[in-house]
Design an enzyme around this catalytic site. Structure first.
Site, mmCIF file in Angstrom:
data_model
loop_
_atom_site.group_PDB
_atom_site.id
_atom_site.type_symbol
_atom_site.label_atom_id
_atom_site.label_comp_id
_atom_site.label_asym_id
_atom_site.label_seq_id
_atom_site.Cartn_x
_atom_site.Cartn_y
_atom_site.Cartn_z
ATOM 1 C CG ASN A 52 -2.087 -0.881 1.132
ATOM 2 O OD1 ASN A 52 -2.574 -1.153 0.043
ATOM 3 N ND2 ASN A 52 -2.576 -1.361 2.264
ATOM 4 C CE LYS A 134 -3.522 -0.966 -2.850
ATOM 5 N NZ LYS A 134 -2.489 -2.007 -2.712
ATOM 6 C CG ASN A 138 -5.697 1.863 -0.244
ATOM 7 O OD1 ASN A 138 -4.695 1.438 -0.802
ATOM 8 N ND2 ASN A 138 -6.814 1.150 -0.179
ATOM 9 C CB SER A 209 -5.243 -3.450 5.491
ATOM 10 O OG SER A 209 -4.892 -2.191 4.937
ATOM 11 C CD GLU A 221 0.563 -1.241 4.981
ATOM 12 O OE1 GLU A 221 1.548 -1.768 4.433
ATOM 13 O OE2 GLU A 221 -0.599 -1.392 4.583
#
Length: 257
Positions: A52, A134, A138, A209, A221
């Protein structure tokens, strides 16, 4: 699949490719260890980062050349209902390329091998476009869903979370437009159209996640997600107040771990 517990056990000059598939929080440690144990790499070994976030190649470029370090865009959602059991809930094509302008043709061999395993994989010269796509997804959904304990779809059903998400998207587009990078959409409004009509509905019941990390009380993250947006915003003198608030909230939760 052979498993090695130490770098000393790994065969010397044996592997053509090394995939980095850890959490981004381990990148400094992994890059340093790979540098200290260079004898496991061939001179032609390629390091491909499947993670990620954005700019995850930077820790590796401290020790290895641009011709050795590449990035992959992988979108996979999974749940782990019990130990040793994973259920894949989302899967798309893998894309391989370089954030440093290197020719991705050198990755065609590994892309073909991945394709033979029935996982679709392509090489691209526009890997930054897809990584930022992405990132938009995210950064907008992961931390907010984790903070509020909501699925992606549930976040779209509240006017207050909608406003937060729209602000995050607008700020990220300001950063992209000020940077040398590009993505697949020309404007935040164009992205929002597909985000709310297609991307979120397709993953309505998914927990991020980041949500899983917080539930397990491990570091997230967030530094590679909204933290990277903030870092670039500071470089280009852009106000990303909403991203900063979301980032600070996740870091505040993490501080108790």
């Amino acid at each position: 699949v052979p498993v090695y517990e130490t770098y000393e056990e790994i065969p010397k000059k044996h592997f053509d490719y090394i995939f980095i598939a850890s959490k981004t929080t381990a990148n400094d440690d992994i890059s340093e260890n790979l540098n200290r144990n260079r004898d496991i790499l061939k001179d032609t070994t390629k390091i491909i980062i499947f993670q990620n976030g954005f700019s995850n190649d930077e820790p590796y470029l401290k020790y290895f050349t641009k011709k050795q370090v590449f990035c992959g865009r992988i979108i996979t959602g999974a749940s782990r209902p019990e130990r040793h059991i994973s259920e894949v809930t989302i899967k798309t094509d893998i894309l391989l390329g370089s954030l440093q302008g290197e020719d991705p043709e050198c990755l065609k061999e590994i892309a073909d091998l991945i394709n033979k395993s029935d996982i679709s994989c392509e090489i691209t010269r526009e890997i930054d476009w897809y990584l930022w796509a992405k990132m938009l997804y995210n950064c907008t959904l992961n931390p907010l869903g984790a903070i509020l304990d909501k699925t992606y779809g549930q976040l779209t059903e509240n006017p207050y979370t909608l406003e937060i998400m729209n602000n995050i998207i607008d700020e990220i587009f300001e950063v992209i437009n000020a940077s040398p990078y590009e993505t697949l959409w020309q404007s935040s409004e164009e992205y929002k159209d597909i985000f709310y009509s297609k991307l979120v509905p397709d993953t309505y019941s998914h927990y991020s996640s980041t949500h899983a990390d917080i539930k397990r009380r491990i570091k997230t993250e967030i530094d590679s997600l909204n933290g990277k947006v903030i870092e670039l915003a500071e470089r280009y003198d852009i106000d990303v107040a909403t991203n900063r608030i979301i980032y600070n909230m996740v870091k505040s939760i993490e501080s108790d771990f």
